[in-house]
Design a protein around this motif. Structure first.
Motif, mmCIF file in Angstrom:
data_model
loop_
_atom_site.group_PDB
_atom_site.id
_atom_site.type_symbol
_atom_site.label_atom_id
_atom_site.label_comp_id
_atom_site.label_asym_id
_atom_site.label_seq_id
_atom_site.Cartn_x
_atom_site.Cartn_y
_atom_site.Cartn_z
ATOM 1 N N GLY A 1 53.994 58.034 17.395
ATOM 2 C CA GLY A 1 52.690 58.379 17.931
ATOM 3 C C GLY A 1 51.931 57.129 18.339
ATOM 4 N N CYS A 2 51.217 57.228 19.435
ATOM 5 C CA CYS A 2 50.501 56.055 19.936
ATOM 6 C C CYS A 2 49.537 56.480 21.037
ATOM 7 N N GLY A 3 48.389 55.795 21.120
ATOM 8 C CA GLY A 3 47.398 56.110 22.136
ATOM 9 C C GLY A 3 47.520 55.246 23.377
ATOM 10 N N GLN A 4 46.782 55.615 24.395
ATOM 11 C CA GLN A 4 46.878 54.943 25.693
ATOM 12 C C GLN A 4 46.226 53.565 25.717
ATOM 13 N N GLY A 5 45.480 53.198 24.678
ATOM 14 C CA GLY A 5 44.762 51.930 24.694
ATOM 15 C C GLY A 5 45.573 50.726 24.276
ATOM 16 N N ILE A 6 46.873 50.885 24.034
ATOM 17 C CA ILE A 6 47.649 49.785 23.453
ATOM 18 C C ILE A 6 47.835 48.588 24.367
ATOM 19 N N GLY A 7 47.448 48.707 25.617
ATOM 20 C CA GLY A 7 47.536 47.551 26.505
ATOM 21 C C GLY A 7 46.691 46.379 26.034
ATOM 22 N N ALA A 8 45.720 46.657 25.163
ATOM 23 C CA ALA A 8 44.867 45.596 24.613
ATOM 24 C C ALA A 8 45.536 44.873 23.446
ATOM 25 N N VAL A 9 46.634 45.410 22.955
ATOM 26 C CA VAL A 9 47.327 44.838 21.792
ATOM 27 C C VAL A 9 48.461 43.949 22.286
ATOM 28 N N LYS A 10 48.434 42.671 21.929
ATOM 29 C CA LYS A 10 49.414 41.721 22.449
ATOM 30 C C LYS A 10 50.345 41.153 21.396
ATOM 31 N N SER A 11 50.010 41.314 20.127
ATOM 32 C CA SER A 11 50.853 40.759 19.072
ATOM 33 C C SER A 11 50.558 41.457 17.756
ATOM 34 N N VAL A 12 51.456 41.288 16.808
ATOM 35 C CA VAL A 12 51.275 41.824 15.463
ATOM 36 C C VAL A 12 50.507 40.786 14.645
ATOM 37 N N VAL A 13 49.380 41.187 14.077
ATOM 38 C CA VAL A 13 48.490 40.255 13.381
ATOM 39 C C VAL A 13 47.995 40.879 12.081
ATOM 40 N N PRO A 14 47.421 40.087 11.178
ATOM 41 C CA PRO A 14 46.769 40.659 9.996
ATOM 42 C C PRO A 14 45.556 41.490 10.408
ATOM 43 N N VAL A 15 45.198 42.453 9.589
ATOM 44 C CA VAL A 15 44.026 43.286 9.874
ATOM 45 C C VAL A 15 42.780 42.441 10.071
ATOM 46 N N ALA A 16 42.587 41.431 9.233
ATOM 47 C CA ALA A 16 41.391 40.588 9.340
ATOM 48 C C ALA A 16 41.297 39.937 10.715
ATOM 49 N N GLU A 17 42.441 39.534 11.258
ATOM 50 C CA GLU A 17 42.445 38.910 12.582
ATOM 51 C C GLU A 17 42.130 39.926 13.673
ATOM 52 N N LEU A 18 42.659 41.125 13.531
ATOM 53 C CA LEU A 18 42.354 42.169 14.514
ATOM 54 C C LEU A 18 40.870 42.500 14.508
ATOM 55 N N VAL A 19 40.286 42.690 13.342
ATOM 56 C CA VAL A 19 38.861 43.008 13.267
ATOM 57 C C VAL A 19 38.018 41.851 13.790
ATOM 58 N N GLU A 20 38.447 40.630 13.538
ATOM 59 C CA GLU A 20 37.743 39.468 14.091
ATOM 60 C C GLU A 20 37.753 39.512 15.613
ATOM 61 N N ARG A 21 38.907 39.844 16.196
ATOM 62 C CA ARG A 21 38.972 39.973 17.660
ATOM 63 C C ARG A 21 38.049 41.072 18.151
ATOM 64 N N ALA B 1 35.376 42.218 16.785
ATOM 65 C CA ALA B 1 33.984 41.797 16.626
ATOM 66 C C ALA B 1 33.581 40.815 17.728
ATOM 67 N N ASN B 2 34.447 39.858 18.029
ATOM 68 C CA ASN B 2 34.135 38.885 19.080
ATOM 69 C C ASN B 2 33.994 39.567 20.428
ATOM 70 N N GLU B 3 34.894 40.503 20.712
ATOM 71 C CA GLU B 3 34.830 41.228 21.980
ATOM 72 C C GLU B 3 33.584 42.095 22.056
ATOM 73 N N TYR B 4 33.244 42.715 20.941
ATOM 74 C CA TYR B 4 32.058 43.578 20.880
ATOM 75 C C TYR B 4 30.794 42.779 21.179
ATOM 76 N N HIS B 5 30.640 41.634 20.522
ATOM 77 C CA HIS B 5 29.433 40.829 20.716
ATOM 78 C C HIS B 5 29.415 40.159 22.087
ATOM 79 N N ALA B 6 30.588 39.806 22.610
ATOM 80 C CA ALA B 6 30.646 39.250 23.965
ATOM 81 C C ALA B 6 30.223 40.293 24.988
ATOM 82 N N ALA B 7 30.629 41.535 24.781
ATOM 83 C CA ALA B 7 30.234 42.610 25.700
ATOM 84 C C ALA B 7 28.733 42.853 25.638
ATOM 85 N N ARG B 8 28.169 42.822 24.435
ATOM 86 C CA ARG B 8 26.716 42.975 24.297
ATOM 87 C C ARG B 8 25.986 41.843 25.011
ATOM 88 N N LYS B 9 26.523 40.642 24.879
ATOM 89 C CA LYS B 9 25.891 39.490 25.519
ATOM 90 C C LYS B 9 25.940 39.616 27.034
#
Length: 315
Positions: free
Chosen positions: A278-298, A300-308
């Protein structure tokens, strides 16, 4: 709109990590909560049934008062013969959030409310949303087109706007959300946050097989097949996994919903759960296997950059 429920006060981002059958367990949930998003898992992942008590205890022991809350997903479909027993365990532990799927159940809602718990119910259309709220759900997960696993067909724009015409409670959006900008977009549409599953498959803490994780990082939206063949309920799956299982993804038979089984006798080696991914259509944004903390950090950075970016455009 900002979440005003105290239960969500420790969120770094307005995100719930979606419960993923087989793939979500204590390790993933704990990492999600410590990273600042709601972590969740399906009760049915804990097998045998007695393991559910152990899993919840493990999660509660690992989390502190500053961590995000966790959630347990309950399948309310009639084939789930574990529902009553699993619900008793959730009540015993006072699980802060219970997410219900495949059936809005007053029994479940009342049980969770008995200790002050919070219930979210996932829906694929406005009719199901109204039924869930009428029966007592506190909030909703709008499962729009493009979501991983069992998914709806409505555009997120249509689904959110229809629900928001009458419902002002907590609403999370599911469907192709795999970066921080998409979380902000969900808020802009009127949801309170994003409901993210597929991106968390490609994390170190996920229980997915390594080839499954790599596939999520390698493929994109064009590699997703929408079918009801595997469970009787329409959902999105990775095309390469269907091909590897010896089937033609462009000529799959129609599924039989009467054979859908979420009970204690489910065959965990069945292709619908193990070999078909099972998998959703948004996976094009996923480029590598990373720890959860690193994914959430990404995220968060993308979220705040979009707000800016939006703030700059307003000036």
């Amino acid at each position: 709109m900002p979440l005003d429920k105290a239960i969500f006060k420790n969120l770094r981002l307005p995100v719930i990590g979606a419960p993923m059958f087989i793939l979500s367990g204590p390790q993933l949930v704990i990492a999600q909560c410590k990273a600042g998003v709601v972590g969740s898992f399906p009760a049915l992942n804990a097998r045998p049934q007695g393991m559910l008590d152990e899993w919840i205890t493990q999660i509660k022991d690992a989390l502190g008062s500053d961590d995000a809350p966790f959630a347990v997903n309950q399948i309310a479909h009639r084939s789930n013969d574990r529902l009553t027993a699993d619900l008793e365990v959730c009540v015993k532990h006072k699980v802060p959030i219970v997410i219900t799927s495949l059936g809005a159940s007053r029994q479940v809602f009342d049980a969770v409310h008995s200790y002050g718990g919070f219930v979210l119910h996932d829906v694929i259309n406005n009719r199901f949303a109204k039924k869930a709220v009428f029966k007592g759900a506190d909030g909703l997960v709008a499962v729009a087109a493009g979501a991983g696993g069992h998914a709806g067909t409505l555009s997120p724009f249509a689904l959110v706007q229809e629900i928001r015409q009458w419902f002002d409670g907590p609403l999370f959006l599911s469907g192709s959300i795999a970066n921080g900008a998409a979380v902000l977009a969900a808020e802009a549409m009127g949801a309170d946050g994003g409901y993210i599953g597929s991106a968390f498959i490609a994390t170190d803490e996920s229980a997915a097989r390594d080839d499954y994780k790599q596939a999520v990082a390698e493929y994109a939206g064009d590699d997703i097949v929408y079918t009801d063949y595997f469970t009787g309920v329409r959902g999105n799956y990775l095309k390469p996994s269907i091909v590897s299982a010896g089937m033609d993804p462009d000529n799959l038979p129609k599924g039989d919903i009467s054979k859908m089984n979420f009970g204690s006798d489910i065959n965990m080696d069945a292709k619908a759960w193990k070999d078909i991914w099972g998998c959703g259509q948004g996976i094009g944004a996923v480029k590598s296997v990373v720890p959860v903390a690193e994914l959430v950090e990404r995220l968060a950075n993308e979220y705040h950059a979009a707000r800016k970016r939006l703030d700059c455009d307003d000036q």
